[in-house]
Design an enzyme around this catalytic site. Structure first.
Site, PDB file in Angstrom:
ATOM      1  N   LYS A   3       0.822  -1.218   0.000  1.00  0.00           N
ATOM      2  CA  LYS A   3       0.000   0.000   0.000  1.00  0.00           C
ATOM      3  C   LYS A   3       0.849   1.257   0.000  1.00  0.00           C
ATOM      4  CE  LYS A   3      -4.331  -1.818   1.590  1.00  0.00           C
ATOM      5  NZ  LYS A   3      -5.397  -1.839   2.574  1.00  0.00           N
ATOM      6  N   LYS A  54      -6.668 -11.877  -7.642  1.00  0.00           N
ATOM      7  CA  LYS A  54      -7.744 -11.961  -6.661  1.00  0.00           C
ATOM      8  C   LYS A  54      -8.973 -11.171  -7.118  1.00  0.00           C
ATOM      9  CE  LYS A  54      -7.676 -11.235  -2.152  1.00  0.00           C
ATOM     10  NZ  LYS A  54      -7.273 -10.828  -0.808  1.00  0.00           N
ATOM     11  N   LYS A  92     -12.498  -5.280  -5.526  1.00  0.00           N
ATOM     12  CA  LYS A  92     -13.442  -4.192  -5.785  1.00  0.00           C
ATOM     13  C   LYS A  92     -12.833  -3.137  -6.692  1.00  0.00           C
ATOM     14  CE  LYS A  92     -12.129  -1.362  -1.879  1.00  0.00           C
ATOM     15  NZ  LYS A  92     -11.222  -2.117  -1.033  1.00  0.00           N
TER      16      LYS A  92
END
Ligand code: TRP
Length: 355
Positions: A115, A217, A220
Site C-alpha cells: 500500500k 484476486k 473491488k
C-alpha cells in the site's frame, strides 16, 4: 487458573462494495460461527482512514457493511455488531500497542509495503501502525479466534507477537495482580494476560479469484465489473457474470489433481463448493467429465439462489438508516462494557492511574 474462553472477533473495512470474495472469505464464515461461538463483528471505520482521510461518505459505507452483515444472516442480538470508532478503548489500546510493537515489525508487513508503494516516507503513520490497531481490536476483547482471509495471516502473527511481548514485559505485574490466564502454546503451558489468537482461514476456498483472470484476486478495484460478483448484484447480473467467466476448453476433471494449472476452473469449482457447503473433491465427483456449458448454468443457479436474497435484503435494510444506526449504537454499548473491563486491568498492569 482457567483457560481463555473461546471468543470470535473479526472486522471488515468500510471501503467500497463487498463482493463474492468477501462473502465467502468472511461473511459466510461469520454466520456459521455464530451457532458455535460467542462472536463480535466490527466495521473498522478507523482503519479505513489509513488509506485516505477524506472519504466519500464514510458513514454510508459503514452502514452498507453493517447491512451486509445483517443481510447475510448475522443476528445482532445473539452477537455484537458495532463500528470501531464508537468504542474508544480500541484506540487507547492501540496506542499502548504502538509502544509495545517495534517499527521493524511494521516495516516487514507485506500489506504495508504494497500500500505504501515506493514512496514509504510519504505514507501516513496510520498506515504503518495499522496492524497495531488491528491487534487492539482483537485483544481488547481477549478474543481467541479470528476468521479472516489468508491475506491477513501476517497481521495475526503480529497480533500474537504483540500479545507475547506484552505478556513478557509485564509478567511480574500480571502475576502480582492475579490477572494471568493459563494457555497452551504448542507443547508448553504458559501464563499471560492476552491470548495468542489463532486465525480461522480454512474453508472450501481460501481466496476467490477474478472471473476474468484466474491469477488475480477478485477485487473491488478491478476496472472490469465482470471480474466480480458484487453482493448487491441482482439475479440476472449474477447469472450473466458466471456465464461470461473465463474458462478453458477442457471438460472438468474427476479429481483435484486435474485442476492444477487450470486456475479459472479451480476457482469456479471452489466457488461452487463454498456456496454449497461441500468440498471441491465432491463437486468434481458430481461434475467430473462434464463441459463448462453444463457446469456454468448449475453454478449460476446456485449463486443466484444463495446471493440474490442477500442483495434484496441489503436493499431493504439500507432503506432504513436509522435502524442500522440503532443496531450499531446498541452493539457499541455492549462492546464498550467488555472492552472497558479489559482496559481497567491493562491500565492497572501498566501503572496508569485510573480514577
Ligand atoms: N485488516 C483487516 C482486513 O483488511 C480488517 C481488520 C481490522 C480486522 N481489524 C481487524 C480483521 C480485526 C480481523 C480482526 O481485512
Amino acid at each position: 487458573m482457567s483457560e481463555f474462553k473461546e471468543l470470535v472477533f473479526s472486522g471488515v473495512q468500510p471501503t467500497g462494495n463487498l463482493h463474492l470474495g468477501n462473502y465467502l472469505g468472511a461473511l459466510q464464515k461469520f454466520v456459521a460461527l455464530q451457532d458455535s461461538h460467542e462472536c463480535i463483528y466490527c466495521v473498522v471505520d478507523l482503519h479505513s482512514l489509513t488509506a485516505t482521510m477524506a472519504h466519500d461518505d464514510l458513514a454510508d459505507q459503514t452502514r452498507s457493511i453493517t447491512a451486509a452483515f445483517l443481510a447475510s444472516g448475522i443476528d445482532p442480538k445473539k452477537n455484537i455488531v458495532f463500528n470501531q470508532s464508537q468504542v474508544l478503548q480500541h484506540a487507547e489500546l492501540a496506542w499502548i500497542f504502538n509502544c509495545v510493537a517495534r517499527i521493524g515489525w511494521m516495516n516487514r508487513m507485506t500489506q504495508f509495503k504494497d500500500k505504501a508503494g515506493k514512496d514509504r516516507e510519504n505514507a501516513s503513520l496510520g498506515l504503518l501502525a495499522y496492524p497495531s490497531l488491528m491487534a487492539a481490536d482483537i485483544l481488547v476483547y481477549r478474543a481467541t479466534h479470528v476468521p479472516v482471509g489468508d491475506d491477513q495471516k501476517q497481521h495475526l502473527e503480529l497480533t500474537r507477537d504483540i500479545a507475547q511481548k506484552f505478556n513478557n514485559d509485564f509478567s511480574r505485574r500480571i502475576a502480582e495482580l492475579g490477572y494471568g490466564v493459563d494457555m497452551e502454546v504448542g507443547e508448553e503451558k504458559v501464563n499471560g494476560f492476552f491470548p495468542l489468537t489463532e486465525p480461522l482461514i480454512d474453508g472450501a476456498i481460501t481466496r476467490v479469484m477474478s472471473l476474468r483472470d484466474g491469477s488475480k484476486k477478485m477485487s473491488k478495484s478491478d476496472p472490469s465489473d465482470l471480474s466480480r460478483i458484487n453482493l448487491t448484484d441482482e439475479a440476472d447480473a449474477i447469472a450473466k457474470k458466471i456465464k461470461k467467466a473465463k474458462t478453458d476448453p477442457e471438460p472438468l476433471p474427476s479429481e483435484l489433481g486435474g485442476l492444477i494449472e487450470r486456475p479459472e476452473a479451480q476457482n469456479l469449482v471452489g466457488i461452487y463448493a463454498a456456496l454449497s457447503g461441500t468440498t471441491s473433491t465432491s463437486v468434481l465427483t458430481e461434475f467430473g467429465g462434464r463441459q463448462f456449458s453444463e457446469f456454468k448454468p448449475a453454478l449460476a443457479e446456485l449463486a443466484v439462489e444463495k446471493l440474490a436474497p442477500i442483495a434484496g435484503e441489503m436493499r431493504r435494510i439500507l432503506a432504513d438508516p436509522a435502524y442500522i444506526d440503532g443496531v450499531l449504537r446498541e452493539g457499541s454499548g455492549r462492546a464498550r462494557e467488555k472492552a472497558e473491563a479489559t482496559m481497567k486491568m491493562v491500565r492497572e498492569i501498566i501503572g496508569l492511574i485510573d480514577g
